[in-house]
Structure formats: C-alpha cells, structure tokens
Write a protein that holds these residues in place. Structure first.
Motif, PDB file in Angstrom:
ATOM      1  N   ASN A 179     -23.648  10.244   2.546  1.00  0.00           N
ATOM      2  CA  ASN A 179     -23.847  11.689   2.645  1.00  0.00           C
ATOM      3  C   ASN A 179     -22.757  12.391   1.861  1.00  0.00           C
ATOM      4  O   ASN A 179     -21.564  12.162   2.104  1.00  0.00           O
ATOM      5  CB  ASN A 179     -23.815  12.114   4.109  1.00  0.00           C
ATOM      6  N   LEU A 208     -31.200  -0.527   4.187  1.00  0.00           N
ATOM      7  CA  LEU A 208     -30.841   0.511   3.226  1.00  0.00           C
ATOM      8  C   LEU A 208     -29.483   1.097   3.565  1.00  0.00           C
ATOM      9  O   LEU A 208     -29.232   1.486   4.707  1.00  0.00           O
ATOM     10  CB  LEU A 208     -31.880   1.630   3.230  1.00  0.00           C
ATOM     11  N   PHE A 250     -24.261   5.324   6.205  1.00  0.00           N
ATOM     12  CA  PHE A 250     -25.323   4.967   7.141  1.00  0.00           C
ATOM     13  C   PHE A 250     -25.975   3.667   6.729  1.00  0.00           C
ATOM     14  O   PHE A 250     -26.107   3.361   5.540  1.00  0.00           O
ATOM     15  CB  PHE A 250     -26.393   6.075   7.165  1.00  0.00           C
ATOM     16  N   SER A 257     -19.788  10.353   4.832  1.00  0.00           N
ATOM     17  CA  SER A 257     -20.337   9.556   5.924  1.00  0.00           C
ATOM     18  C   SER A 257     -21.334   8.549   5.354  1.00  0.00           C
ATOM     19  O   SER A 257     -21.932   8.774   4.299  1.00  0.00           O
ATOM     20  CB  SER A 257     -20.994  10.452   6.982  1.00  0.00           C
ATOM     21  N   LEU A 286     -32.485   4.563  11.672  1.00  0.00           N
ATOM     22  CA  LEU A 286     -31.030   4.506  11.648  1.00  0.00           C
ATOM     23  C   LEU A 286     -30.514   3.474  12.648  1.00  0.00           C
ATOM     24  O   LEU A 286     -30.896   3.494  13.823  1.00  0.00           O
ATOM     25  CB  LEU A 286     -30.463   5.885  11.990  1.00  0.00           C
ATOM     26  N   TYR A 291     -29.699   1.862   7.431  1.00  0.00           N
ATOM     27  CA  TYR A 291     -31.050   1.996   7.956  1.00  0.00           C
ATOM     28  C   TYR A 291     -31.762   0.657   7.833  1.00  0.00           C
ATOM     29  O   TYR A 291     -31.560  -0.093   6.879  1.00  0.00           O
ATOM     30  CB  TYR A 291     -31.845   3.051   7.165  1.00  0.00           C
ATOM     31  N   PHE A 320     -23.930   4.262  11.820  1.00  0.00           N
ATOM     32  CA  PHE A 320     -23.268   5.182  10.916  1.00  0.00           C
ATOM     33  C   PHE A 320     -21.763   5.043  11.107  1.00  0.00           C
ATOM     34  O   PHE A 320     -21.293   4.649  12.188  1.00  0.00           O
ATOM     35  CB  PHE A 320     -23.715   6.627  11.138  1.00  0.00           C
ATOM     36  N   TYR A 357     -17.873   6.927   9.745  1.00  0.00           N
ATOM     37  CA  TYR A 357     -17.238   8.019   9.033  1.00  0.00           C
ATOM     38  C   TYR A 357     -15.808   7.680   8.598  1.00  0.00           C
ATOM     39  O   TYR A 357     -15.306   8.231   7.624  1.00  0.00           O
ATOM     40  CB  TYR A 357     -17.171   9.282   9.899  1.00  0.00           C
ATOM     41  N   ASN A 367     -24.912  18.705   1.396  1.00  0.00           N
ATOM     42  CA  ASN A 367     -25.523  17.946   2.492  1.00  0.00           C
ATOM     43  C   ASN A 367     -26.662  17.067   1.988  1.00  0.00           C
ATOM     44  O   ASN A 367     -27.771  17.091   2.515  1.00  0.00           O
ATOM     45  CB  ASN A 367     -26.023  18.894   3.590  1.00  0.00           C
ATOM     46  N   GLN A 368     -26.389  16.320   0.938  1.00  0.00           N
ATOM     47  CA  GLN A 368     -27.399  15.436   0.384  1.00  0.00           C
ATOM     48  C   GLN A 368     -27.115  13.991   0.790  1.00  0.00           C
ATOM     49  O   GLN A 368     -25.966  13.598   0.947  1.00  0.00           O
ATOM     50  CB  GLN A 368     -27.399  15.531  -1.148  1.00  0.00           C
ATOM     51  N   PHE A 369     -28.185  13.235   0.931  1.00  0.00           N
ATOM     52  CA  PHE A 369     -28.100  11.829   1.287  1.00  0.00           C
ATOM     53  C   PHE A 369     -28.648  11.009   0.129  1.00  0.00           C
ATOM     54  O   PHE A 369     -29.749  11.276  -0.359  1.00  0.00           O
ATOM     55  CB  PHE A 369     -28.928  11.541   2.543  1.00  0.00           C
ATOM     56  N   TYR A 370     -27.892   9.996  -0.278  1.00  0.00           N
ATOM     57  CA  TYR A 370     -28.320   9.124  -1.366  1.00  0.00           C
ATOM     58  C   TYR A 370     -28.418   7.693  -0.866  1.00  0.00           C
ATOM     59  O   TYR A 370     -27.573   7.244  -0.099  1.00  0.00           O
ATOM     60  CB  TYR A 370     -27.347   9.228  -2.545  1.00  0.00           C
ATOM     61  N   PHE A 371     -29.443   7.004  -1.343  1.00  0.00           N
ATOM     62  CA  PHE A 371     -29.768   5.681  -0.839  1.00  0.00           C
ATOM     63  C   PHE A 371     -29.618   4.620  -1.916  1.00  0.00           C
ATOM     64  O   PHE A 371     -29.895   4.852  -3.094  1.00  0.00           O
ATOM     65  CB  PHE A 371     -31.213   5.655  -0.338  1.00  0.00           C
TER      66      PHE A 371
END
Lengths: 111, 110
Positions: free
Chosen positions: A92, A88, A34, A32, A46, A36, A49, A51, A97-101
C-alpha cells in the motif's frame, strides 16, 4: 508503475513442511504489506498484513518484513493440502492510498 | 451481512458492445477500486475512488470508465475501445489500509 515482484513458482512442498514465499517491492514509500490467498477461480482473501519491521505471527502463518531490504515474506508452517493456492503479495502506497500486487506464487502442498 | 457484491458473476459480450459491471458495498468504506486479472497474472489497477464524485485512473484505464455517485456504488463500464476485455474483474474497498474484495465478475468477449 510501482513494482512488486514474486517468484511465480510453482512451489511444491510436502504436507507438514514449511512453505516460504518471498516478495520484493521497489517503492520506498510503501507503508503496509499484505498477503492474499487466491484459490483458482475465486477472489483473493486477506490472510496477513504487516506494517513494521520484524515478524508477525498468526496461527500457522508468519509474515516477515525488512524495509531496508524492501523485502517481505510469508512462512506457512505445517503446510496442509488446503493451503494449495496462489499467494499474492500486495503493498500500500499511502499517498493516494493505492494497492499494488505482485503476480503471485503458486503453491502446491503434496499429501 | 456486510460485504462487497459484484454482478453479474459471468458475462458474455459481443465485440463492439459496452458492458457495465456492478459493484456495491455496505461496509461504509470510503475508497473503492477496480482491478483486472488475466490468467497467471497479478492484479492490475484500472480505476480507484477515494471519495464520492471523485476517481482517478490506475495503470490500465484506457477503454474503461467509472462513476462514483454514491458511496456504496462504483460501477465499471468496459467500452468497445478496450481491445482485449476478456478477463476476471475484481472490485474492492478499503477503509483503514486493508483491501477487501468482492467475488469478481468474469467477462468473456465472443
């Protein structure tokens, strides 16, 4: 490190124009995606998003996802001075369940 | 109102001191995260927790510690071992794939 890359900008567009923001990601396990918006000195909020492959529209914002190319974009139509911010991109990774930017793209809308 | 509360918003610390940043959420979210943001940079993951009494290191965990004794709370301690602690710290939580942020804590080391 899971890489998420964005052009840092700055990107300047005149009021009323379309702003196009781009993001690429390296991990094919990303599920997924996103976008921001972050105003200076504030926390990210946010705005979109997505998917599934294709386009997703919400008001003046359209997110586009191409998983084969590992590419996600955000279009802002009828840009307003209040859209001036850093945008940004985040992904995911479901496992863990980690989010990277990404590092963000600075957008300035010129009145 | 539901949300994520971080405190303090601004904090000054002398070198060699430990400081603890508070993060409380009333969203009933299972997962909580700590990120660090430096000027002109994106967010880097420090620690995250998927469930009470369990947490994992992120990409830049050295010099930091956390605890997750309650679902609502995920405090971050910046220890004296962190060599460059001046930054904007963001706490976040997630339930079903979306990440929501607190207002952030800005730490300055004098």
């Amino acid at each position: 490190q899971k890489e998420v890359e964005q052009n840092s900008g700055p990107l300047s567009v005149p009021e009323g124009a379309i702003a196009s923001l781009n993001c690429t990601y390296s991990d094919r396990g990303s599920q997924s995606f996103f976008w921001y918006r972050q105003y200076s000195g504030k926390s990210p909020e946010l705005i979109m998003f997505i998917y599934s492959n294709g386009d997703k529209e919400d008001g003046r914002f359209t997110a586009q996802l191409n998983k084969a190319s590992q590419y996600v974009s955000l279009l802002i139509r009828d840009s307003q001075p209040s859209d001036s911010a850093t945008y940004l991109c985040a992904v995911n990774i479901v496992s863990g369940n980690q989010f990277y930017f990404g590092t963000g793209t600075s957008l300035t809308v010129i009145p | 109102d539901g949300g994520i509360t971080q405190s303090p918003k601004y904090l000054f610390r002398k070198e060699g001191q430990n400081v603890t940043l508070s993060c409380e959420q009333n969203l009933n979210h299972d997962a909580m995260y700590w990120y660090r943001q430096d000027p002109g940079q994106g967010l880097r993951l420090i620690y995250y927790s998927q469930i009470v009494n369990d947490f994992q290191k992120g990409d830049i965990a050295e010099g930091y510690s956390v605890s997750r004794e309650k679902k609502e709370s995920f405090p971050l301690t910046v220890t004296s071992a962190q060599k460059n602690p001046t930054a904007f710290y963001l706490c976040a939580s997630s339930l079903s794939g979306e990440l929501f942020f607190g207002e952030g804590s800005r730490l300055t080391v004098l």
